[in-house]
Enzyme design. Sequence first.
Site, mmCIF file in Angstrom:
data_model
loop_
_atom_site.group_PDB
_atom_site.id
_atom_site.type_symbol
_atom_site.label_atom_id
_atom_site.label_comp_id
_atom_site.label_asym_id
_atom_site.label_seq_id
_atom_site.Cartn_x
_atom_site.Cartn_y
_atom_site.Cartn_z
ATOM 1 N N HIS A 63 0.821 -1.211 0.000
ATOM 2 C CA HIS A 63 0.000 0.000 0.000
ATOM 3 C C HIS A 63 0.852 1.256 0.000
ATOM 4 C CE1 HIS A 63 0.345 -0.932 4.417
ATOM 5 N NE2 HIS A 63 0.543 0.375 4.511
ATOM 6 N N HIS B 172 3.948 6.938 3.967
ATOM 7 C CA HIS B 172 4.900 5.843 3.765
ATOM 8 C C HIS B 172 4.461 4.933 2.625
ATOM 9 C CE1 HIS B 172 2.025 3.958 6.677
ATOM 10 N NE2 HIS B 172 2.232 2.871 5.964
ATOM 11 N N GLU C 182 7.612 0.814 5.082
ATOM 12 C CA GLU C 182 7.068 -0.210 5.968
ATOM 13 C C GLU C 182 7.238 -1.579 5.316
ATOM 14 O OE1 GLU C 182 2.828 0.167 6.421
ATOM 15 O OE2 GLU C 182 2.735 -1.245 8.086
HETATM 16 CO CO CO Z 1 1.088 1.159 6.317
#
Ligand code: CO
Length: 137
Positions: free
Chosen positions: A7, A79, A129
């Site tokens: 994502h 992020h 991440e």
């Molecule tokens: Co995230």
Amino acid sequence: MIIRLDHVAIAVPDLEASIRRFCADLGLELSGREDVVSALTSTAFLPVPGTRVELVHPLNGQGPIQRFLEKKPQGGLHHLCFATDDIDADVVRLRALGYAFTSDAPTPGAHGSRIIFLHPRGFDGVLIELAQYPEHP
Ligand code: CO
């Protein structure tokens, strides 16, 4: 090993207004919402083929997204998240290469995942991440 761009997370000051814009105006669909209490973050997921946009908003006016919005009140890219099939191996490998993480070990994330963040100084100022989902235990 990294297996996909899971994502792209955008920090938003008004979650309801942002969901309306991304869905009603841009044409994405809302697949779900989840409050990640351990991260003090309220999230909304908007899938697009192969990946998804994740809108992130502070939970109870606290936490890392709150601090981000205090610096960037209009919101912004927060992020990128890459899914991995072995987060522990990736942490060991990247630590050996000299990369810093923002926590010592993976912590619980949304959808039963385990997540960890690489410090942005290692990746051109972008917070990265890593997430491992239960289908790759
Ligand atoms: Co995230």
